[in-house]
Design an enzyme around this catalytic site. Structure first.
Site, PDB file in Angstrom:
ATOM      1  N   PRO A 127       9.992  -8.110   9.436  1.00 49.61           N
ATOM      2  CA  PRO A 127       9.595  -8.322  10.837  1.00 49.61           C
ATOM      3  C   PRO A 127       8.380  -7.494  11.255  1.00 49.61           C
ATOM      4  O   PRO A 127       7.753  -7.803  12.272  1.00 49.61           O
ATOM      5  CB  PRO A 127      10.842  -7.912  11.623  1.00 49.61           C
ATOM      6  CG  PRO A 127      11.620  -7.022  10.704  1.00 49.61           C
ATOM      7  CD  PRO A 127      11.355  -7.553   9.327  1.00 49.61           C
ATOM      8  N   ASP A 143      -2.834  -5.654  -4.244  1.00 56.10           N
ATOM      9  CA  ASP A 143      -1.652  -4.875  -4.596  1.00 56.10           C
ATOM     10  C   ASP A 143      -0.615  -5.782  -5.248  1.00 56.10           C
ATOM     11  O   ASP A 143      -0.987  -6.764  -5.916  1.00 56.10           O
ATOM     12  CB  ASP A 143      -1.085  -4.204  -3.336  1.00 56.10           C
ATOM     13  CG  ASP A 143      -0.539  -2.810  -3.614  1.00 56.10           C
ATOM     14  OD1 ASP A 143       0.464  -2.717  -4.332  1.00 56.10           O
ATOM     15  OD2 ASP A 143      -1.139  -1.830  -3.111  1.00 56.10           O
ATOM     16  N   ASP A 168      -1.215 -15.377  -4.752  1.00 54.49           N
ATOM     17  CA  ASP A 168      -1.127 -14.737  -6.065  1.00 54.49           C
ATOM     18  C   ASP A 168      -2.449 -15.025  -6.771  1.00 54.49           C
ATOM     19  O   ASP A 168      -2.751 -16.168  -7.106  1.00 54.49           O
ATOM     20  CB  ASP A 168       0.053 -15.323  -6.844  1.00 54.49           C
ATOM     21  CG  ASP A 168       0.107 -14.829  -8.288  1.00 54.49           C
ATOM     22  OD1 ASP A 168      -0.626 -13.879  -8.616  1.00 54.49           O
ATOM     23  OD2 ASP A 168       0.881 -15.411  -9.071  1.00 54.49           O
ATOM     24  N   VAL A 170     -17.942   2.334  -0.195  1.00 52.67           N
ATOM     25  CA  VAL A 170     -16.592   2.719  -0.619  1.00 52.67           C
ATOM     26  C   VAL A 170     -16.227   4.045   0.033  1.00 52.67           C
ATOM     27  O   VAL A 170     -17.067   4.939   0.195  1.00 52.67           O
ATOM     28  CB  VAL A 170     -16.517   2.845  -2.154  1.00 52.67           C
ATOM     29  CG1 VAL A 170     -15.364   3.737  -2.595  1.00 52.67           C
ATOM     30  CG2 VAL A 170     -16.364   1.467  -2.785  1.00 52.67           C
ATOM     31  N   HIS A 218       5.712  -1.906  -3.592  1.00 53.39           N
ATOM     32  CA  HIS A 218       4.554  -1.041  -3.360  1.00 53.39           C
ATOM     33  C   HIS A 218       3.592  -1.643  -2.337  1.00 53.39           C
ATOM     34  O   HIS A 218       3.167  -0.978  -1.375  1.00 53.39           O
ATOM     35  CB  HIS A 218       3.825  -0.767  -4.676  1.00 53.39           C
ATOM     36  CG  HIS A 218       2.674   0.191  -4.550  1.00 53.39           C
ATOM     37  ND1 HIS A 218       1.382  -0.221  -4.309  1.00 53.39           N
ATOM     38  CD2 HIS A 218       2.624   1.545  -4.643  1.00 53.39           C
ATOM     39  CE1 HIS A 218       0.581   0.830  -4.261  1.00 53.39           C
ATOM     40  NE2 HIS A 218       1.303   1.920  -4.465  1.00 53.39           N
ATOM     41  N   ASP A 265       5.800 -16.046  -5.973  1.00 58.76           N
ATOM     42  CA  ASP A 265       5.912 -15.750  -4.545  1.00 58.76           C
ATOM     43  C   ASP A 265       5.093 -14.489  -4.257  1.00 58.76           C
ATOM     44  O   ASP A 265       5.145 -13.522  -5.018  1.00 58.76           O
ATOM     45  CB  ASP A 265       7.386 -15.523  -4.195  1.00 58.76           C
ATOM     46  CG  ASP A 265       7.610 -15.470  -2.693  1.00 58.76           C
ATOM     47  OD1 ASP A 265       6.880 -14.726  -2.014  1.00 58.76           O
ATOM     48  OD2 ASP A 265       8.517 -16.160  -2.213  1.00 58.76           O
ATOM     49  N   SER A 293      -1.655   6.486  -2.440  1.00 52.42           N
ATOM     50  CA  SER A 293      -1.492   5.066  -2.115  1.00 52.42           C
ATOM     51  C   SER A 293      -1.209   4.869  -0.636  1.00 52.42           C
ATOM     52  O   SER A 293      -1.558   3.824  -0.065  1.00 52.42           O
ATOM     53  CB  SER A 293      -0.346   4.464  -2.931  1.00 52.42           C
ATOM     54  OG  SER A 293      -0.718   4.267  -4.267  1.00 52.42           O
TER      55      SER A 293
END
Length: 716
Positions: free
Chosen positions: A48, A40, A60, A198, A74, A67, A248
């Site tokens: 938290p 994502d 990444d 899947v 999302h 970062d 989503s």
């Protein structure tokens, strides 16, 4: 739902409430130790809700030095519905103890800072998604959540998904938010590539209706299911609570459910996780799999229930918990009512479940003594001379009066009143030697006749001697008696079958039939008369091939039969002219054959007794009035020791075992009291009986039984 989870945080969490997550939590499945990869836009590492559970392998994927928190929220929102902590703040995710592997895959500079919950503002390349899938599979992810979509999927991403599925990883994909009749082609192509690895997820609202924006199952209906994805509470950002909608957000709830299963049953592959979740889904829409809801709506509680044919762990023998795995014998009465037999069973996916097999045990049905005494329609025929006698009966209920081999049996009056051998044929070979054969009759009647016993004819209360505490069928029997200086020595043998007192249904064998197993009896008896006192002492062996005092157990237990030594003592005393006092005692010691799941030991003791008083010539010279009190054979002490699976290792796929005792002694004690008269009436033989029966069948909870019987017969 366990009350410990009924908190304000839980009640705010729509997904866990809607999909019965607390059932799995109550069993200890929270996702702990299971890694969910989120392909994502990254994740808020300071949130938290994820503290201490973001994997250090998160990265990444594009290696652009960014970062992993990203500029878009999302990915954080998707992870919230799967993995938010149970911390009495905000909401709780379905797999709140799971490890989060956040894989940022959005193209550099494609996300608009502060964009809405949808990832539509970000762009993703198939290459980045493929690399993320491969990285996740390489680094221990059991579930990969891809709440992304689009048109088409390159060979690179299809191959990556197929490879991950082949390594046992489950990939969960969003169906898409276009309100179309088919999932987005990105999902359909990956579903085809993964060959069962899947799950495609659509969205439903709080009422279970498919969301208007959700793409339907279409041609992918066998791998499609739905979860709550419309107005799902809540994501808290900058002091504001947001209700979110989109496939989503339904997708991570299915991913989290898979993580719960993976923790509880670590042997499962990704394809098996998919099969379980899909097959356990709550069916809505058209019955069965359909083109709208696919397989139905996520139901975590049902996913944690056994599926398919069960087997005892380690044995492989099928066990149907809805059927009967053990049927007690009459001598065991209500012993199973308070029994406990914890054991481990496996379902079709080799998932281990603890169950109590005692719930599948059934006691024998109490004998219908009155019906057995007067229910038959028979014709008795007997003939003989000083050296040979014959007797048999014909079933008179047959309108054609056909003589069938299976219907031949002797009446009580032939055996105990008419002084004709209770057998097919009996002959005196010499003054001190007699022999008898019986077909479809037991050896007990043969022995009684050879010994010259004069037993009172009771209709309901049976004598203790010869009581096996089970339903028996005798095929053939033999007895030989030798007179030795005042002593009688009798040898007898019998071959037949033990009939089960309750059905045990085995799909591959039973079709409504009553099971029977072979049994043999061998005995030696001594008898002598001392003036007005006659006595006999007998020792017999009952050898059962697959039963235990007539009790039967499922093949999975491996019961290989039992041997019982019975000691029978009988006394008869002519205490005055026309008066006779009788008593009989039977004591049995049973040794169960060990083997299979039957452990060594299992000593069982049983007793039966009867006392009777008879007065002859009460109102006529040839009549008699008798009074009897008896207890049918009853297990007094003992248990069947079973070596049952008590634990299961998913590392070795082998069970651990513990000895479980199945007590066989009932709480009830059947007592029979009968007052019986027999004599001649209206040119025929008549018998009248009044009886009282306490605790029928040795069942303490059954009401006492009282009744009367009248029987009349005439010679033709």
């Amino acid at each position: 739902m366990p009350t410990a989870f009924n908190t304000a945080e839980f009640r705010r969490s729509d997904g866990p409430v809607a999909h019965n997550a607390a059932t799995a939590w109550g069993g200890g499945s929270t996702g702990k130790g299971v890694t969910i990869a989120f392909v994502d836009t990254g994740i808020d590492v300071d949130n938290p809700e994820f503290a201490g559970r973001i994997s250090p392998l998160s990265k990444d994927i594009l290696n652009a030095g960014r970062d992993i928190s990203g500029s878009d929220n999302h990915g954080t929102r998707v992870a919230t519905f799967a993995s938010a902590a149970r911390n009495d703040s905000g909401v709780v995710g379905i797999a709140y103890d799971s490890t989060i592997l956040a894989l940022r895959t959005d193209d550099v500079g494609s996300c608009v800072p502060g964009s809405s919950g949808s990832a539509s503002g970000c762009l993703f390349s198939d290459g980045a998604i493929a690399d993320a899938v491969t990285y996740a599979a390489d680094n221990g992810a059991k579930v990969i959540n891809i709440s992304l979509g689009g048109d088409g999927a390159t060979a690179q991403v299809r191959n990556a998904v197929a490879a991950a599925a082949n390594r046992g990883v489950l990939i969960v994909l969003a169906a898409g938010n276009g309100g179309e009749d088919e999932p987005e082609s990105f999902a359909t192509l990956l579903d085809t590539a993964a060959a069962g690895g899947v799950i495609i997820v659509g969205s439903v609202d709080a009422n279970g209706a498919l969301s208007s924006f959700s793409n339907k199952a279409g041609a992918q209906n066998s791998h499609y299911m739905a979860a709550l994805g419309e107005d799902v509470c809540c994501v808290y950002e900058s002091g504001t609570a947001y209700l979110l909608s989109g496939t989503s957000f339904s997708t991570p709830q299915v991913s989290a459910a898979a993580a719960l299963l993976a923790q509880a049953f670590p042997n499962l592959t990704g394809r098996e996780l998919a099969e379980i979740l899909l097959s356990s889904a709550y069916d809505v829409g058209a019955p069965g799999t359909d083109a709208v809801f696919g397989r139905g709506i996520l139901d975590i509680a049902k996913a944690f229930q056994p599926i398919g044919t069960l087997s005892l762990a380690g044995s492989g023998a099928p066990v149907a918990l809805a059927d009967v795995t053990g049927a007690g014998a009459s001598a065991m009465g209500d012993a199973f009512a308070t029994a406990a037999l914890p054991a481990i069973v496996l379902d079709k996916y080799r998932r281990a479940f603890e169950t109590d097999l005692a719930g599948t045990l059934r006691g024998a049905r109490p004998a219908e003594r009155l019906r057995n005494a007067v229910g038959g329609q028979q014709r008795q025929i007997s003939l003989g001379s000083a050296k040979i006698s014959l007797a048999f009966s014909i079933d008179a209920s047959d309108p054609h009066l056909g003589l069938r081999q299976g219907d031949l049996h002797l009446g009580i009056e032939d055996a105990e009143q008419a002084r004709v051998l209770a057998a097919r044929v009996a002959t005196r070979l010499a003054p001190d030697l007699a022999m008898g054969f019986a077909f479809a009759e037991g050896a007990n009647g043969l022995v009684a006749q050879l010994q010259g016993q004069d037993r009172p004819a009771f209709m309901i209360a049976q004598e203790a001697a010869g009581d096996t505490g089970s339903l028996n069928r005798s095929d053939v029997s033999f007895a030989l008696r030798k007179q030795l200086d005042g002593w009688g020595l009798t040898f007898a043998a019998e071959r037949g079958a033990i009939l089960s007192g309750a059905e045990i249904r085995r799909a591959y064998e039973m079709r409504g039939r009553q099971l029977e197993s072979g049994a043999s009896t061998y005995s030696v008896a001594f008898d002598r008369r001392f003036g007005d006192l006659d006595a006999s002492l007998a020792l017999s062996l009952l050898a059962e091939e697959r039963t235990l005092l007539g009790g039967r157990f499922h093949d999975a237990f491996g019961l290989a039969g039992a041997d019982t030594i019975f000691l029978d003592a009988r006394l008869g005393w002519e205490l005055a002219a026309g008066w006779r006092l009788g008593a009989a005692l039977r004591h049995g010691q049973t040794k169960v054959h060990s083997g299979g799941l039957v452990a060594r030991g299992s000593p069982i003791s049983s007793t039966a007794w009867s006392f009777d008083l008879e007065r002859r010539a009460v109102v006529a010279e040839d009549d008699a009035l008798g009074f009897r009190v008896s207890q049918p054979l009853r297990v007094e002490a003992g248990a069947l020791n079973l070596l049952l699976p008590s634990s299961y290792s998913y590392e070795t796929l082998l069970p651990g075992y513990a000895v479980r005792e199945l007590g066989l002694s009932p709480t009830g004690r059947e007592l029979l009291v009968e007052l019986a008269w027999r004599g001649f009436l209206l040119e025929g033989s008549a018998a009248v009986s009044l009886f009282y029966r306490a605790d029928p069948g040795h069942y303490a909870t059954l009401p006492d039984d009282t009744g009367a019987a009248v029987r009349w017969s005439r010679e033709f």
